[in-house]
Design a protein around this motif. Sequence first.
Motif, PDB file in Angstrom:
ATOM      1  N   UNK A  52       1.098  -1.279  -0.091  1.00 49.34           N
ATOM      2  CA  UNK A  52      -0.007   0.045  -0.011  1.00 49.34           C
ATOM      3  C   UNK A  52       0.844   1.321  -0.028  1.00 49.34           C
ATOM      4  N   UNK A  53       1.984   1.160   0.839  1.00 46.41           N
ATOM      5  CA  UNK A  53       3.058   2.132   0.800  1.00 46.41           C
ATOM      6  C   UNK A  53       3.450   2.515  -0.610  1.00 46.41           C
ATOM      7  N   UNK A  54       3.751   1.477  -1.264  1.00 44.78           N
ATOM      8  CA  UNK A  54       4.464   1.445  -2.722  1.00 44.78           C
ATOM      9  C   UNK A  54       3.536   1.969  -3.703  1.00 44.78           C
ATOM     10  N   UNK A  55       2.377   1.828  -3.488  1.00 44.20           N
ATOM     11  CA  UNK A  55       1.524   2.278  -4.437  1.00 44.20           C
ATOM     12  C   UNK A  55       1.113   4.051  -4.202  1.00 44.20           C
ATOM     13  N   UNK A  56       0.784   4.236  -3.027  1.00 46.85           N
ATOM     14  CA  UNK A  56       0.568   5.530  -2.675  1.00 46.85           C
ATOM     15  C   UNK A  56       2.062   6.526  -3.101  1.00 46.85           C
ATOM     16  N   UNK A  57       3.055   5.864  -3.034  1.00 49.34           N
ATOM     17  CA  UNK A  57       4.144   6.761  -3.602  1.00 49.34           C
ATOM     18  C   UNK A  57       4.171   6.971  -5.090  1.00 49.34           C
ATOM     19  N   UNK A  58       3.778   5.835  -5.783  1.00 50.04           N
ATOM     20  CA  UNK A  58       3.759   5.754  -7.345  1.00 50.04           C
ATOM     21  C   UNK A  58       2.860   6.655  -7.917  1.00 50.04           C
ATOM     22  N   UNK A 251       9.581   9.815   1.344  1.00 48.28           N
ATOM     23  CA  UNK A 251      10.996  10.022   1.168  1.00 48.28           C
ATOM     24  C   UNK A 251      12.031   9.428   2.139  1.00 48.28           C
ATOM     25  N   UNK A 252      11.447   9.605   3.490  1.00 46.73           N
ATOM     26  CA  UNK A 252      12.325   9.516   4.809  1.00 46.73           C
ATOM     27  C   UNK A 252      11.888   8.294   5.465  1.00 46.73           C
ATOM     28  N   UNK A 253      10.711   7.435   5.579  1.00 43.50           N
ATOM     29  CA  UNK A 253      10.314   6.628   6.315  1.00 43.50           C
ATOM     30  C   UNK A 253      10.046   5.340   5.475  1.00 43.50           C
ATOM     31  N   UNK A 254      10.067   4.253   5.863  1.00 41.94           N
ATOM     32  CA  UNK A 254       9.564   2.901   5.343  1.00 41.94           C
ATOM     33  C   UNK A 254       8.338   2.643   4.430  1.00 41.94           C
ATOM     34  N   UNK A 255       8.336   2.055   3.713  1.00 46.58           N
ATOM     35  CA  UNK A 255       6.950   2.097   2.647  1.00 46.58           C
ATOM     36  C   UNK A 255       5.864   1.546   3.789  1.00 46.58           C
ATOM     37  N   UNK A 256       6.215   0.526   4.893  1.00 45.94           N
ATOM     38  CA  UNK A 256       5.129   0.186   5.783  1.00 45.94           C
ATOM     39  C   UNK A 256       4.620   1.193   6.663  1.00 45.94           C
ATOM     40  N   UNK A 257       5.399   2.066   6.944  1.00 49.17           N
ATOM     41  CA  UNK A 257       4.905   3.516   7.621  1.00 49.17           C
ATOM     42  C   UNK A 257       3.901   4.290   6.764  1.00 49.17           C
ATOM     43  N   UNK A 258       4.556   4.259   5.410  1.00 50.93           N
ATOM     44  CA  UNK A 258       3.473   5.198   4.569  1.00 50.93           C
ATOM     45  C   UNK A 258       2.249   4.427   4.297  1.00 50.93           C
ATOM     46  N   UNK A 259       2.284   3.179   4.156  1.00 49.48           N
ATOM     47  CA  UNK A 259       0.944   2.368   4.281  1.00 49.48           C
ATOM     48  C   UNK A 259      -0.151   2.510   5.317  1.00 49.48           C
TER      49      UNK A 259
END
Length: 448
Positions: A52-58, A251-259
């Motif tokens: 979910x974090x990867x998709x958000x970043x994309x 940019x600064x935290x892990x993809x899991x935290x972005x998710x």
Amino acid sequence: MTAPSGPAAQTRPTPARLRSVLGASVATSVAIQLINVVTGVLIARRLGPHGRGELTAVILWPSLFALIGSLGVSDALTFRAARRGDPTGTLVGSGLTLAVVQSLVLMAVGLVLIPVVLGRYGAETRRTGELFLLYVPLNLASLYLMGVLNGLQRMGSYQLLRLVVIATTGAGLVLVAVLGQLTVRDAVLVYLAANLLTLLLAAALTLPLLEGPVRVALGTCRELVHYGVRSHTSNVSVYLNARLDQLLVSLFLAPTLLGLYTVAVTLGSLTLLIGGSVALIALPAIAALERGPGRTERARALIAVTAVLGVLITVPLLIGAPAVISLFFGHAFAGAVTAARVLLVGTMLFGINRVLEALLKGVGRPLDAGIAETVAVVVTVLALAVALPLLGLVGAALASVAAALTSGLILTRRATVALDCGWRELLSVRGGDLAALWRSLWPAGAGH
């Protein structure tokens, strides 16, 4: 200037019509949010916090490029169409020409920046981010046609387009998930297909309203950019205030935290969507009115309705946040609860701010809205610099609240000057507002 008598002729926004339009806008927003909940739950459960974090970043970065590079042309098209400043054929031709030029520049910039901003996510994610740059021309062209429809107060068509892009995205994601394994790339392809369908439908709905040939007028292009850039200051700042926390977390935290943070943001999206829905009708409704007590009263009522709906939606979510997140997204996202509660307060304020900005744009003072949001961006950056390292996701959420408070205070001050009233009058809620809201959502005879 003579009012058009052809297919683009408008209906002046009487109180009864405005209530009807408001009801349609709110109803569309509720439908959109329900679909977003379903797709958000599906994506979260299929991809997990990391995916979910990867998709958000994309999605975030090409969306940012499109927003920054649009230069506020959509607002300008709405304003000029509401003012009946140009034949619709000229508005459409000039707007779409600007969309093509802007898209070529933005996609070139994106091809350079995507490998940098997504450098931590792996080669496949970077390639998917580059693919999603196709979103830029699809999005700009759709928004510009919708801007014309909004200005002409073709609200049925406008609300339909708002709903179609979300509904087709949701249906596509469900279909892909049923047929096989949903991946980040699959989700991106669905988003692109939904935006393409929306563009085609927008073109079909705009075509019957054309007055004169579709043509490019350099003078109209200049006017669109001139108004748009002044309005765009607030558009970019609003986006940064709403998304800068996610951009920096990516940019600064892990993809899991972005998710986790994405789920926290999702919980408050209904409150923000209400403010956005009212703002969409506020700009053309206020732009079509002359200066005076009637315009001021209309502005006050729009703010009051936004505040009432915001409270009604936010309070239950504040109380039930742990249960809602666990039920819909799963126990893996339990770490998002505290940040979600903080963001709920911020999104309620952001929703009211969106309406204040629309009012300022409607009275021809778009730069006032931009100044307020630019100051709020500075507050966001400073607050994130302090709070993100110390408090993590909760710090990012607190930075958003601080930005919303700052912009709200400045917007209120600017709006009182523009509308010739005091802040108490502008922000007051009256019994008649609740009755009008009820009539807009449940018109007499609707159940018969």
